[in-house]
Write an enzyme that holds these catalytic residues in place. Structure first.
Site, PDB file in Angstrom:
ATOM      1  N   GLU A 115       1.218   1.412   2.175  1.00  0.00           N
ATOM      2  CA  GLU A 115       2.668   1.586   2.102  1.00  0.00           C
ATOM      3  C   GLU A 115       3.144   3.032   1.893  1.00  0.00           C
ATOM      4  O   GLU A 115       4.010   3.273   1.065  1.00  0.00           O
ATOM      5  CB  GLU A 115       3.230   0.702   0.980  1.00  0.00           C
ATOM      6  CG  GLU A 115       3.062  -0.765   1.252  1.00  0.00           C
ATOM      7  CD  GLU A 115       3.852  -1.623   0.267  1.00  0.00           C
ATOM      8  OE1 GLU A 115       4.524  -2.551   0.726  1.00  0.00           O
ATOM      9  OE2 GLU A 115       3.785  -1.368  -0.949  1.00  0.00           O
ATOM     10  N   HIS A 128       2.882   5.535  -3.612  1.00  0.00           N
ATOM     11  CA  HIS A 128       3.022   4.748  -4.853  1.00  0.00           C
ATOM     12  C   HIS A 128       2.656   5.592  -6.079  1.00  0.00           C
ATOM     13  O   HIS A 128       1.993   5.108  -6.993  1.00  0.00           O
ATOM     14  CB  HIS A 128       2.127   3.498  -4.805  1.00  0.00           C
ATOM     15  CG  HIS A 128       2.722   2.366  -4.019  1.00  0.00           C
ATOM     16  ND1 HIS A 128       3.811   1.638  -4.441  1.00  0.00           N
ATOM     17  CD2 HIS A 128       2.381   1.833  -2.816  1.00  0.00           C
ATOM     18  CE1 HIS A 128       4.123   0.703  -3.554  1.00  0.00           C
ATOM     19  NE2 HIS A 128       3.273   0.806  -2.540  1.00  0.00           N
ATOM     20  N   ASP A 184       0.886   3.157 -10.356  1.00  0.00           N
ATOM     21  CA  ASP A 184       1.901   2.920  -9.325  1.00  0.00           C
ATOM     22  C   ASP A 184       3.127   3.762  -9.656  1.00  0.00           C
ATOM     23  O   ASP A 184       3.116   4.521 -10.636  1.00  0.00           O
ATOM     24  CB  ASP A 184       2.236   1.422  -9.211  1.00  0.00           C
ATOM     25  CG  ASP A 184       2.548   1.031  -7.774  1.00  0.00           C
ATOM     26  OD1 ASP A 184       3.477   1.627  -7.191  1.00  0.00           O
ATOM     27  OD2 ASP A 184       1.864   0.143  -7.220  1.00  0.00           O
TER      28      ASP A 184
END
Ligand code: ACM
Ligand code: ZN
Length: 516
Positions: free
Chosen positions: A322, A258, A192
């Site tokens: 995302e 990410h 991440d």
């Protein structure tokens, strides 16, 4: 008595009295070595809890073997599937029957829970005897016939080791706890923005650079640098440990967003190519791989080739959630790819990106890919499992004929607070209240999904994102006892759900199930 609650559990007259010497007899031809593993684990529990002397041997049970515990693949009732089992307690013997290893393992877990239950509830009328060091002992188990199998094949837990890092010891202990709850997937979020946690031999900077961030991520004390990673040797050990306990470890290598940690290590994979740091901030950030360069894809393919070597899982999770809108807008290379392939918008470009990597996973690595459901409106990818985390994602996936894991956040995000008081304490605004009873009431089948599509819902995973879970104590605080309630939602028939009954069982089993 047990958690998760079994399919059927009939109690019967009489009891099995533990003799001073208990023989564990193995008549399990399909995999004698595995039966030995289950028997040795069980022998430990029986020794400690009954005080009996326990021996394990391969033998046909005979009439004279009174007081034996038998593990067998004979005379298994029909219809219990790969993970089901039949556990019977009669005055003469305890018998664990299963066609397959998973069922045998779960029969062992269930017998352990029966012992725990008996230990906790033996009345003084039966006067539990005590050992020299003062522990109560189980003298007998009531007769019973338990037939059991899970409602869903996918019963998972996701651990985010990127935002905060957990020790190998903690991950190993968690695997034991998942196994005791009959959970069978550990989805391991290994990369991440705030850290890359998996050693990749072909790209050493992923961990020499990407595994470390300057302090400031919250709750990390006064360390100058925070981080850590799992070596390939550690990963192999964890995967093997989990496999014996019927848990498939599924790595997640997140893309395209990410990825500030990977881009700190290899800046040439971003659109701008500029040096940057592993971040110590949380939120929706800019760490996105460039979709317009071939080197992005050769990097990801090489990484996934190593990942596939380490993780025999039939599934590899590719992330896909995302991405901040607009991230590819100012990149000429990305826009050139859009034009070349007639991709009308950004989601179409993301789908093209994810499909290119999924194709490598499906055709070269012969695994199934999983992706978060964020891109489902752009159309699913054949053969891919869609991991829904926002409402409707799993429903849309099933309606497109795709298999799905339903982890809708408001039901199963265990980083969310369990009480109003905790919610009021400085929590990020995206968190919701998630009390124990709400977790317990979760149904992995989304409301309104047509019955003929239910089979596309493989099950669910409870998630622990760890932005706000810096320590081991915090981790246990978030998990227990809600993960125990979750286990029942993916294993037990929904018709048997009863929160009061669950709470009674929890009182008895909690101390055994959440050893910290
Ligand atoms: C997610 O919670 N962003 C998958
Ligand atoms: Zn680009």
């Amino acid at each position: 008595m047990m958690i998760p609650r079994p399919l059927t559990h009939q109690t019967q007259q009489g009891a099995f009295a533990f003799p001073p010497q208990v023989s564990l007899l193995l008549a399990y031809e399909s995999d004698p070595g595995y039966a030995h593993f289950v028997a040795e684990e069980l022998a430990q529990h029986i020794r400690v809890k009954s005080g009996s002397f326990v021996t394990v041997r391969v033998a046909e049970p005979s009439e004279s073997d009174r007081g034996a515990v038998v593990l067998t693949d004979r005379q298994v009732p029909d219809g219990l599937g790969d993970e089901g089992y039949n556990l019977t307690v009669s005055p003469d013997r305890i018998t664990l029957r299963a066609d397959h290893n998973a069922g045998l393992f779960y029969a062992g877990q269930s017998l352990t829970q029966l012992l725990n239950h008996q230990l906790a509830t033996q009345t003084t009328g039966q006067t539990p005897t005590t050992t020299n060091n003062g522990h109560a002992l189980v003298r007998e188990l009531p007769c019973a016939d338990i037939k059991d199998k899970p409602r869903f094949p996918w019963r998972g837990f996701m651990l985010d080791s990127a935002r905060h890092f957990q020790s190998v010891e903690l991950v190993t202990k968690l695997i034991d706890q998942l196994a005791a709850l009959k959970l069978n997937r550990l989805h391991w979020h290994l990369t991440d923005d705030q850290g890359w946690r998996l050693e990749i031999l072909g790209y050493p900077k992923l961990t020499s650079v990407g595994a470390w961030r300057s302090n400031g991520g919250g709750g990390n004390g006064n360390q100058v640098s925070y981080g850590g990673y799992y070596t390939q040797e550690q990963v192999r050990e964890i995967v093997a440990y989990a496999k014996l306990r019927q848990i498939t470890v599924i790595p997640e290598i997140e893309m395209p967003a990410h990825n500030l940690a990977a881009l700190a290590a290899y800046p040439q994979l971003s659109c701008h190519g500029q040096p940057s740091d592993v971040t110590n901030q949380w939120g929706l950030l800019d760490g996105v791989y460039c979709a317009g360069q071939d080197q992005t894809f050769s990097f990801l393919q090489n990484v996934l080739d190593e990942v596939a070597e380490l993780f025999p899982s039939p599934y590899l999770h590719l992330g896909g959630d995302e991405r901040k809108p607009g991230t590819w807008d100012n990149c000429q290379a990305c826009q050139a790819v859009r034009d070349k392939h007639n991709l009308t918008d950004e989601p179409a470009l993301q789908k093209w990106f994810m499909d290119r990597v999924a194709d490598h996973v499906h055709t070269r690595l012969n695994r199934r890919s999983i992706s978060w459901g964020d891109n489902i409106d752009a159309g699913g990818t054949q053969g891919q499992v869609v991991h829904g985390w926002l409402p409707e994602q799993s429903t849309k996936a099933a309606r497109q004929g795709l298999d799905t894991i339903n982890s809708t956040h408001e039901w199963v995000y265990l980083d969310y607070p369990a009480t109003e008081k905790e919610l009021a304490e400085d929590k990020p605004d995206w968190m919701r209240l998630l009390p124990l009873e709400k977790v317990y009431q979760f149904d992995p089948i989304p409301q309104g999904l047509e019955p003929d599509l239910h089979h596309h819902v493989l099950g669910s995973e409870a998630h622990l994102w760890t932005e706000h879970v810096p320590t081991e104590a915090d981790l246990h605080h978030q998990l227990w006892p809600r993960l125990i309630a979750f286990a029942e939602t993916v294993w037990s028939p929904i018709e048997l759900r009863d929160f009061d009954d669950f709470k009674n069982r929890l009182k008895v089993q909690e101390t055994h199930l959440c050893l910290e």
